[in-house]
Design a protein around this motif. Structure first.
Motif, PDB file in Angstrom:
ATOM      1  N   MET A  89      48.273  36.546  26.998  1.00 31.05           N
ATOM      2  CA  MET A  89      48.602  37.397  28.141  1.00 31.05           C
ATOM      3  C   MET A  89      49.200  36.407  29.261  1.00 31.05           C
ATOM      4  O   MET A  89      49.830  37.165  30.115  1.00 31.05           O
ATOM      5  CB  MET A  89      47.186  37.751  28.746  1.00 31.05           C
ATOM      6  N   THR A 287      45.070  49.794  33.627  1.00 31.30           N
ATOM      7  CA  THR A 287      45.446  48.281  33.907  1.00 31.30           C
ATOM      8  C   THR A 287      44.807  47.922  35.124  1.00 31.30           C
ATOM      9  O   THR A 287      45.097  48.257  36.214  1.00 31.30           O
ATOM     10  CB  THR A 287      46.958  48.367  34.103  1.00 31.30           C
ATOM     11  N   ASN A 289      44.007  44.656  36.010  1.00 29.50           N
ATOM     12  CA  ASN A 289      44.668  43.159  36.681  1.00 29.50           C
ATOM     13  C   ASN A 289      45.737  42.666  35.749  1.00 29.50           C
ATOM     14  O   ASN A 289      45.578  42.791  34.391  1.00 29.50           O
ATOM     15  CB  ASN A 289      43.582  42.074  36.758  1.00 29.50           C
ATOM     16  N   VAL A 290      46.727  42.154  36.380  1.00 29.33           N
ATOM     17  CA  VAL A 290      48.152  41.704  35.452  1.00 29.33           C
ATOM     18  C   VAL A 290      48.322  40.544  35.807  1.00 29.33           C
ATOM     19  O   VAL A 290      48.436  39.743  36.947  1.00 29.33           O
ATOM     20  CB  VAL A 290      49.017  42.504  35.791  1.00 29.33           C
ATOM     21  N   SER A 389      36.762  43.302  29.286  1.00 30.96           N
ATOM     22  CA  SER A 389      37.968  42.800  29.559  1.00 30.96           C
ATOM     23  C   SER A 389      38.222  42.828  31.134  1.00 30.96           C
ATOM     24  O   SER A 389      38.195  44.075  31.719  1.00 30.96           O
ATOM     25  CB  SER A 389      39.245  43.302  28.636  1.00 30.96           C
ATOM     26  N   TRP A 391      41.060  42.667  32.255  1.00 33.56           N
ATOM     27  CA  TRP A 391      42.622  43.012  32.067  1.00 33.56           C
ATOM     28  C   TRP A 391      42.662  44.500  32.073  1.00 33.56           C
ATOM     29  O   TRP A 391      43.377  45.362  32.885  1.00 33.56           O
ATOM     30  CB  TRP A 391      43.479  42.399  31.246  1.00 33.56           C
TER      31      TRP A 391
END
Length: 412
Positions: A89, A287, A289-290, A389, A391
């Motif tokens: 990631m 989605t 968090n990036v 997760s 993410w």
């Protein structure tokens, strides 16, 4: 060793069950305690900043020079172990579009956009319908199934594999690898390696026998991209195209099966499907968090001193629920698309990719409701759980019951 910028500042671990059980409340508490930009700690004790507010996130994604996508800038690389599970990631020296900056990024984006825009939209919808029918045929006569494992987790990968030029068998095998890579746990690196090997095999096949597919068009692009670059971009496109789309389907179906406002869609209404999908992008976006952006120099953001090389994580879900934007807390359905779920700025999800995801997800939901019009949850809504997760936000399962119906067969 580089000193952690907020080692003693009450940084929030970016892990734990609350990211699955009550993320909206968790983001509210982080914003209350830390403001628009919060100190967080990644697995392994590595520091970062989580950008929670809409305005600050918009600022970060609008300035690719100050807040760069070049991960080599990170001031913590000396502290990152070789087997760190978040490497897929937050990679270093990965020659994919995710970490390319400047004019070369624009060229990569154009190459990907052109390859995706050439997809026949009618063929895309037809493939989505046919694969959806084939998957539903496997369980429609049983009267019950798990929509995540038996449907949503399979459909996007199958459709994308066909459009990209991957064989159907290889497309099915990619599902677990992509999920492992994105979840960022102990199987993340193995998942990344399997995805890379599959994409390299695909490119070898397309060199030998070109076809009417995305991979062939990327190889033929006049930009002079190496096989390694094309392979890396195909990995990004497959992972970013499959898992969030599968979660978009699952989260939308969960909403439609648990919220009375969407009951009409279960008896044939079509506007409610689009509204449910739009609301999910605001309220329950896949989605969450990036990762990320890296500060090119010392600066200030949201009242915080950001040092050169600091990592900033884009808090998409938190920004979508920013009280300065969502004053009345409403769901904002009916076509309002000011959410940040597809990102913003030059590194946002390309528009053709967004369209592809929407066609697959919406077609998958509509075919399911057409085939199984009395579908209902098999368990209480509060028993549904999410994958571990921070993410991506998606269901671990979605057990349903329905009146058994015969398979239609033979359409694929």
């Amino acid at each position: 060793m580089t000193q952690c910028p907020h080692a003693a500042g009450g940084a929030v671990p970016l892990s734990g069950p609350r990211f699955q059980t009550e993320p909206a409340q968790l983001y509210r508490e982080i914003r209350r305690d830390h403001g628009a930009v919060a100190p967080v700690v990644l697995d392994g004790g590595l520091p970062a900043w989580l950008v929670l507010d809409y305005r600050e996130l918009h600022q970060v994604t609008s300035d690719p020079v100050l807040f760069s996508r070049d991960s080599d800038l990170w001031n913590q690389w000396e502290n990152v172990p070789a087997d760190w599970p978040l490497l897929p990631m937050i990679g270093r020296k990965q020659p994919s579009i995710l970490y390319t900056v400047g004019p070369r990024h624009a060229e990569r984006a154009a190459m990907i956009g052109n390859a995706l825009e050439a997809i026949d939209p009618f063929a895309l919808k037809r493939f989505a319908e046919e694969f959806a029918d084939e998957l539903i045929d496997r369980f429609c006569s049983k009267g019950s199934t798990d929509i995540i494992a038996d449907y949503a987790m399979l459909l996007p990968a199958r459709v994308l594999a066909r459009m990209y030029g991957v064989s159907d068998a290889d497309g099915d095998a990619l599902v677990g690898s992509i999920n492992d890579m994105i979840d960022g746990r102990e199987r993340a690196l193995a998942g990344q390696q399997h995805l890379a090997a599959t994409m390299l095999g695909l490119l070898a096949d397309k060199h030998a026998e070109p076809g009417d597919d995305v991979a062939t068009r990327m190889l033929a692009d006049p930009g002079g991209f190496t096989d390694e670059e094309v392979m890396q971009d195909l990995m990004v496109m497959m992972a970013a195209g499959h898992q969030p789309t599968a979660d978009w389907m699952g989260n939308s179906l969960r909403l439609m099966l648990t919220d009375d406002r969407f009951a009409a869609s279960l008896s044939g209404g079509r506007h409610s499907v689009a509204e449910a999908m739009n609301e999910v992008l605001w309220e329950d976006t896949p989605t969450q968090n990036v990762a990320g952006r890296w500060a090119a120099r010392d600066t200030h953001l949201g009242g915080r001193h950001i040092r050169a090389g600091d990592l900033l994580l884009l808090g998409i879900a938190a920004a979508n629920s920013d009280p300065q934007v969502r004053v009345d807390g409403s769901a904002l359905t009916g076509g309002n698309s000011a959410f940040l779920s597809f990102g913003h700025g030059e590194h946002r999800c390309p528009f053709p990719a967004q369209e592809t995801a929407e066609v697959i997800a919406r077609t998958g939901i509509e075919v399911l409701l057409d085939r199984l019009p009395d579908i209902d949850l098999a368990v209480a809504a509060e028993r549904l759980t999410r994958r571990p997760s921070p993410w991506l936000r998606g269901l671990t399962n979605l057990p349903v019951v329905f009146t058994p119906t015969p398979a239609i067969g033979g359409r694929t």
